[in-house]
Design an enzyme around this catalytic site. Sequence first.
Site, PDB file in Angstrom:
ATOM      1  N   HIS A 148      -4.710  -3.954  -0.572  1.00 49.59           N
ATOM      2  CA  HIS A 148      -3.184  -4.155  -0.052  1.00 49.59           C
ATOM      3  C   HIS A 148      -2.490  -5.725  -0.468  1.00 49.59           C
ATOM      4  CE1 HIS A 148       0.083  -4.197   3.422  1.00 49.59           C
ATOM      5  NE2 HIS A 148       0.628  -4.340   1.884  1.00 49.59           N
ATOM      6  N   MET A 198       5.409  -0.076   5.302  1.00 49.22           N
ATOM      7  CA  MET A 198       5.119  -1.315   6.222  1.00 49.22           C
ATOM      8  C   MET A 198       5.724  -0.800   7.545  1.00 49.22           C
ATOM      9  SD  MET A 198       2.622  -2.997   5.000  1.00 49.22           S
ATOM     10  CE  MET A 198       2.499  -4.059   6.564  1.00 49.22           C
ATOM     11  N   MET A 222      -3.451 -11.653   1.232  1.00 51.39           N
ATOM     12  CA  MET A 222      -2.354 -12.523   1.516  1.00 51.39           C
ATOM     13  C   MET A 222      -2.553 -13.847   0.814  1.00 51.39           C
ATOM     14  SD  MET A 222      -1.898 -11.496   5.616  1.00 51.39           S
ATOM     15  CE  MET A 222      -2.106  -9.964   6.251  1.00 51.39           C
ATOM     16  N   MET A 232      -0.444  -8.433  -0.745  1.00 50.44           N
ATOM     17  CA  MET A 232       0.816  -9.256  -0.070  1.00 50.44           C
ATOM     18  C   MET A 232       0.912 -10.588  -0.810  1.00 50.44           C
ATOM     19  SD  MET A 232       0.041  -7.743   3.886  1.00 50.44           S
ATOM     20  CE  MET A 232      -1.528  -7.513   3.346  1.00 50.44           C
ATOM     21  N   GLY A 291      -2.181  -6.966  14.689  1.00 51.17           N
ATOM     22  CA  GLY A 291      -1.878  -7.071  15.954  1.00 51.17           C
ATOM     23  C   GLY A 291      -0.557  -6.931  16.582  1.00 51.17           C
ATOM     24  N   SER A 302      -8.152  -1.501   8.961  1.00 52.25           N
ATOM     25  CA  SER A 302      -8.062  -2.920   8.057  1.00 52.25           C
ATOM     26  C   SER A 302      -9.076  -3.986   8.659  1.00 52.25           C
ATOM     27  CB  SER A 302      -6.617  -3.311   8.408  1.00 52.25           C
ATOM     28  OG  SER A 302      -6.486  -4.766   7.959  1.00 52.25           O
ATOM     29  N   ASP A 330       1.198   1.341   7.580  1.00 51.96           N
ATOM     30  CA  ASP A 330       0.800   0.081   7.912  1.00 51.96           C
ATOM     31  C   ASP A 330       1.066  -0.738   9.059  1.00 51.96           C
ATOM     32  OD1 ASP A 330      -1.029  -1.988   7.803  1.00 51.96           O
ATOM     33  OD2 ASP A 330      -0.918  -2.426   5.844  1.00 51.96           O
ATOM     34  N   GLY A 331       0.689  -1.018  10.141  1.00 48.52           N
ATOM     35  CA  GLY A 331       1.167  -1.777  11.161  1.00 48.52           C
ATOM     36  C   GLY A 331       1.477  -1.009  12.483  1.00 48.52           C
ATOM     37  N   GLY A 332       0.799  -1.414  13.459  1.00 47.95           N
ATOM     38  CA  GLY A 332       1.044  -1.141  14.850  1.00 47.95           C
ATOM     39  C   GLY A 332       0.820   0.226  15.248  1.00 47.95           C
ATOM     40  N   HIS A 359      -9.412  -0.678   4.107  1.00 45.08           N
ATOM     41  CA  HIS A 359      -8.023  -1.357   3.917  1.00 45.08           C
ATOM     42  C   HIS A 359      -8.316  -2.732   3.773  1.00 45.08           C
ATOM     43  CE1 HIS A 359      -3.616  -1.444   3.498  1.00 45.08           C
ATOM     44  NE2 HIS A 359      -3.778  -2.366   4.445  1.00 45.08           N
ATOM     45  N   ASP A 397      -6.585  -6.422   3.318  1.00 42.97           N
ATOM     46  CA  ASP A 397      -5.324  -6.875   3.347  1.00 42.97           C
ATOM     47  C   ASP A 397      -5.355  -8.479   2.601  1.00 42.97           C
ATOM     48  OD1 ASP A 397      -3.200  -5.387   4.670  1.00 42.97           O
ATOM     49  OD2 ASP A 397      -4.692  -5.619   6.462  1.00 42.97           O
TER      50      ASP A 397
HETATM   51  C1  DX5 Z   1      -0.401  -6.557   8.080  1.00 39.43           C
HETATM   52  C2  DX5 Z   1      -1.460  -5.827   7.549  1.00 39.43           C
HETATM   53  C3  DX5 Z   1      -2.019  -5.126   8.408  1.00 39.43           C
HETATM   54  C4  DX5 Z   1      -2.443  -5.110   9.628  1.00 39.43           C
HETATM   55  C5  DX5 Z   1      -2.456  -4.031  10.520  1.00 39.43           C
HETATM   56  O1  DX5 Z   1       0.371  -7.503   7.138  1.00 39.43           O
HETATM   57  O2  DX5 Z   1      -0.955  -5.614   6.119  1.00 39.43           O
HETATM   58  O3  DX5 Z   1      -2.941  -3.992   7.627  1.00 39.43           O
HETATM   59  O4  DX5 Z   1      -3.773  -5.900   9.382  1.00 39.43           O
HETATM   60  O5  DX5 Z   1      -2.937  -4.378  11.646  1.00 39.43           O
HETATM   61  P1  DX5 Z   1      -2.749  -3.707  13.167  1.00 39.43           P
HETATM   62  O6  DX5 Z   1      -3.452  -2.293  12.832  1.00 39.43           O
HETATM   63  O7  DX5 Z   1      -3.268  -4.701  13.961  1.00 39.43           O
HETATM   64  O8  DX5 Z   1      -1.274  -3.826  13.138  1.00 39.43           O
HETATM   65 ZN    ZN Z   2      -2.263  -3.956   5.045  1.00 36.41          ZN
END
Ligand code: DX5
Ligand code: ZN
Length: 219
Positions: free
Chosen positions: A65, A136, A36, A67, A144, A7, A174-176, A32, A34
Site C-alpha cells: 500500500h 481507506m 509511507m 502512501m 490504531g 498490516s 483499511d483502518g479501524g 499488508h 504500509d
Molecule cells: C493506515 C494504514 C493501515 C493501518 C491499519 O495508514 O494504511 O493499514 O496500519 O491499522 P489499524 O488496523 O490499526 O487501523
Molecule cells: Zn494500509
Amino acid sequence: MWKLAPSILSADFANLSRDIQKIRTAGADYVHVDVMDGHFVPNLTIGAPVVKALRKATDMVLDVHLMIDRPDQYLDDFIRAGSDIITMHVESPGFSEELIDRIHAAGKRAGVSVKPGTPAEVLLPMLHKLDLVLVMSVEPGFGGQSYMPVADGKIRLYRNTIEQNGYNCEVEVDGGVSEKNIAYVLSCGANVIVAGSAVYGKGDVTDAVKTLRDAGKDY
Ligand code: DX5
Ligand code: ZN
C-alpha cells in the site's frame, strides 16, 4: 470466503520475518505492507529494500500500500522488490491511470485507493482495469485509529458496480477494523480486510486471527 490482510505496521519491526510466519500459520491471506514517505502522509515507515527482504522471507502475497507522493518515480522499485499487489493513491501527485498498465505489464496486480475525503466516484472510470480497490476507513498515516462510517457507502458502491458489470476486482478496507465491526464491513461488500492493531496489538496473533475469523464467519 473473505481474505484477511494483517498490516505489519503494528508488528515488531525487529522481528518481521517471525511475525509474518505467525500470520501465515494462523491462516491469514495477504501481508499488508504500509509504505509511507513523510510527504503524502505525516509518517515514515517502510521502503522497497524492506519489501525485497520480506520477499525472501515469505511466499505469502505481499499487498503493498503506497502512501507516497510520485508513485510514478518509485513504482519500478516496488515491482522489482517482489510486490504481488501494488496499490497507489488516486490523490498522490504523479498518479495516473497509465501506472496501472505499468503494474500489469510487469505481471503484478494493481490497486488504487481513496482517502476518506475523496469521493468514491473518481475511481469508477478505471474500476474495470483494477484488480483491487482500497477504501481507506481512516486518514492514512497511522495504525490504531477509529473506523470512519464514510467508508460504508463507498464499499457498497464499488461492490455493486463490480457485480453489475462482472468486473474482477477485490474490495479491500483499511483502518479501524476489529472483531467489533468486521461483520458489518463485510456486509457492506468488502472481501479483503486489513487489520493492524486487531492482529498485532492483542498479544497472541493466532487468537487474534481466530477472533476476527469467528466474527466474520457469516461472510
Ligand atoms: C493506515 C494504514 C493501515 C493501518 C491499519 O495508514 O494504511 O493499514 O496500519 O491499522 P489499524 O488496523 O490499526 O487501523
Ligand atoms: Zn494500509
